[in-house]
Write a protein that holds these residues in place. Structure first.
Motif, PDB file in Angstrom:
ATOM      1  N   LEU A 151     -18.957 -17.298   5.695  1.00 25.49           N
ATOM      2  CA  LEU A 151     -18.334 -16.840   4.444  1.00 25.49           C
ATOM      3  C   LEU A 151     -18.014 -17.994   3.230  1.00 25.49           C
ATOM      4  O   LEU A 151     -17.737 -17.608   2.199  1.00 25.49           O
ATOM      5  CB  LEU A 151     -16.764 -16.334   4.711  1.00 25.49           C
ATOM      6  CG  LEU A 151     -16.986 -15.212   5.816  1.00 25.49           C
ATOM      7  CD1 LEU A 151     -15.315 -14.861   6.068  1.00 25.49           C
ATOM      8  CD2 LEU A 151     -17.604 -13.971   5.094  1.00 25.49           C
ATOM      9  N   SER A 155     -24.446 -19.544  13.173  1.00 23.27           N
ATOM     10  CA  SER A 155     -22.942 -19.089  13.033  1.00 23.27           C
ATOM     11  C   SER A 155     -22.936 -17.734  12.548  1.00 23.27           C
ATOM     12  O   SER A 155     -21.969 -17.049  12.696  1.00 23.27           O
ATOM     13  CB  SER A 155     -22.416 -19.957  11.913  1.00 23.27           C
ATOM     14  OG  SER A 155     -23.305 -19.944  10.643  1.00 23.27           O
ATOM     15  N   SER A 173     -23.674 -26.408  10.599  1.00 23.02           N
ATOM     16  CA  SER A 173     -23.729 -24.784  10.582  1.00 23.02           C
ATOM     17  C   SER A 173     -24.813 -24.228   9.652  1.00 23.02           C
ATOM     18  O   SER A 173     -25.104 -23.425  10.008  1.00 23.02           O
ATOM     19  CB  SER A 173     -22.471 -24.105  10.295  1.00 23.02           C
ATOM     20  OG  SER A 173     -22.280 -24.102   8.858  1.00 23.02           O
ATOM     21  N   ASP A 201     -19.088 -21.325  14.409  1.00 20.37           N
ATOM     22  CA  ASP A 201     -17.827 -20.609  13.847  1.00 20.37           C
ATOM     23  C   ASP A 201     -18.214 -19.859  12.954  1.00 20.37           C
ATOM     24  O   ASP A 201     -18.787 -20.159  11.896  1.00 20.37           O
ATOM     25  CB  ASP A 201     -17.075 -21.806  13.493  1.00 20.37           C
ATOM     26  CG  ASP A 201     -15.522 -21.052  12.810  1.00 20.37           C
ATOM     27  OD1 ASP A 201     -15.498 -19.908  12.879  1.00 20.37           O
ATOM     28  OD2 ASP A 201     -14.735 -21.846  12.542  1.00 20.37           O
ATOM     29  N   PRO A 202     -18.213 -18.231  13.401  1.00 21.48           N
ATOM     30  CA  PRO A 202     -18.660 -17.207  12.342  1.00 21.48           C
ATOM     31  C   PRO A 202     -17.917 -17.460  11.013  1.00 21.48           C
ATOM     32  O   PRO A 202     -18.411 -16.998  10.068  1.00 21.48           O
ATOM     33  CB  PRO A 202     -18.300 -16.032  13.009  1.00 21.48           C
ATOM     34  CG  PRO A 202     -17.449 -16.300  14.177  1.00 21.48           C
ATOM     35  CD  PRO A 202     -17.398 -17.645  14.480  1.00 21.48           C
ATOM     36  N   ARG A 203     -16.806 -18.100  10.813  1.00 20.89           N
ATOM     37  CA  ARG A 203     -16.066 -18.064   9.463  1.00 20.89           C
ATOM     38  C   ARG A 203     -16.964 -19.013   8.630  1.00 20.89           C
ATOM     39  O   ARG A 203     -16.697 -18.640   7.365  1.00 20.89           O
ATOM     40  CB  ARG A 203     -14.842 -18.967   9.853  1.00 20.89           C
ATOM     41  CG  ARG A 203     -13.621 -17.757  10.460  1.00 20.89           C
ATOM     42  CD  ARG A 203     -12.454 -18.567  10.792  1.00 20.89           C
ATOM     43  NE  ARG A 203     -12.681 -19.831  11.808  1.00 20.89           N
ATOM     44  CZ  ARG A 203     -11.599 -20.673  11.952  1.00 20.89           C
ATOM     45  NH1 ARG A 203     -10.477 -20.555  11.804  1.00 20.89           N
ATOM     46  NH2 ARG A 203     -11.816 -21.702  12.841  1.00 20.89           N
ATOM     47  N   THR A 204     -17.867 -19.879   9.152  1.00 22.25           N
ATOM     48  CA  THR A 204     -18.385 -20.652   8.013  1.00 22.25           C
ATOM     49  C   THR A 204     -19.689 -19.693   7.273  1.00 22.25           C
ATOM     50  O   THR A 204     -20.030 -20.344   6.343  1.00 22.25           O
ATOM     51  CB  THR A 204     -19.281 -21.793   8.900  1.00 22.25           C
ATOM     52  OG1 THR A 204     -20.046 -21.445   9.890  1.00 22.25           O
ATOM     53  CG2 THR A 204     -18.429 -22.866   9.440  1.00 22.25           C
TER      54      THR A 204
END
Length: 325
Positions: A40, A96, A79, A35-38
């Motif tokens: 941030l 991620s 992640s 999940d690319p949000r991790t």
């Protein structure tokens, strides 16, 4: 806290949430940890997640913790921390970061494919990114020297550049679409070199194989070759849809007058569309093969096969190992 779901007594934070023997189960698992949000999430929160996961493994769950909180902490932990060493991975090398990083680089590789200097520059950027990802996600049980990393990096970059520049010159007279597919050919060729070179220690010395209950049985080079081959196939599959389908879409779009008026936006548009492909393809490609790979006893090196058979008889039909990512 009264409304919080409590943690079941038999809760195992390391047990997979989804069935890892099916493609769908593996896809859900990798959608969760890539999940690319991790990317941030602040460093402090990642460290707290690690402390929570390690506490949970030791049976020390903070009072009032819910199962959801623990599962989210495990997602952050998976992640950002290496599965073998438990060390925090560099941001750019994390799976991620594959979507935001790959999206920008692939978008620009697909946009700037016409001139040799642009091809050289973007292939070099891509191979540098790949080398960092491969090093970060290596099997930590097989250490690799700085010299070997350097040789792997130079060889992969050389392969990518030779393929890209060679095909670029070769496709000058070919239909325009073929020239747009050159970056993919270069990426595929480089992956076939970069990953085995970066993980050469595993091929030279073999990797540890275990029985079904994780009891170590010995080191196998054939197991290493199978694991690394699957990783190469996964990485090429990850890049394929975006780098094969997107050029066809752009070829059609660029014929419209409105697209010719906004040429400056073609690069960012390709990067954005690339992100759309990678958002699904990164977890899908990682999920192609089980993370815990198996190999039939009959397919092992004769000396290892004989030693396992002598110790365990026919009780171990398959051996298991972690294939890496």
């Amino acid at each position: 806290h009264a409304e919080m779901a409590t943690v079941p007594l038999n809760f195992n934070i390391d047990a997979p949430r989804w069935d890892q023997s099916t493609f769908l189960g593996r896809l859900k698992h990798f959608l969760n940890i890539t999940d690319p949000r991790t990317v941030l999430v602040p460093e402090g929160e990642l460290d707290r997640a690690k402390a929570l996961v390690e506490g949970c493994r030791a049976g020390l769950v903070p009072p009032g913790s819910s199962q959801e909180q623990l599962l989210y902490a495990k997602k952050l932990y998976d992640s950002a921390f290496h599965p073998d060493s438990g060390e925090k991975m560099n941001l750019i090398g994390r799976m991620s970061f594959q979507v935001p990083g790959g999206m920008a680089i692939t978008g620009f590789m697909l946009q700037f494919y016409r001139t040799v200097p642009a091809v050289v520059f973007w292939q070099w950027v891509n191979q540098s990114f790949n080398a960092l990802v491969n090093y970060t996600n290596r099997n930590a049980a097989s250490p690799i020297s700085l010299r070997q990393i350097g040789v792997a990096y130079v060889t992969a970059t050389g392969t990518a550049l030779a393929t890209a520049v060679g095909l670029n010159l070769y496709t000058k007279q070919a239909p325009p679409l073929l020239a747009r597919w050159v970056p993919f050919a270069a990426v595929a060729a480089a992956n076939c070199v970069n990953i085995p070179m970066m993980r050469q220690q595993e091929i030279i010395n073999g990797i540890m194989v275990t029985d079904e209950d994780n009891n170590e049985l010995g080191r196998s080079r054939r197991a290493a070759v199978k694991g690394i081959t699957q990783v190469v196939v996964s990485r090429i599959t990850m890049a394929a849809p975006g780098m094969i389908i997107l050029p066809i879409i752009m070829e059609r779009l660029e014929k419209f007058p409105f697209m010719q008026r906004i040429r400056v936006l073609h690069g960012p548009l390709q990067a954005l569309l690339c992100g759309g492909f990678l958002l699904f393809m990164v977890p899908a490609a990682c999920a192609l093969f089980p993370q815990r790979c198996s190999l039939a006893l009959a397919d092992l090196e004769p000396e290892l096969r004989d030693s396992i058979a002598a110790k365990h008889g026919d009780k171990v039909p398959y051996v298991y190992f972690n294939k890496g990512l």
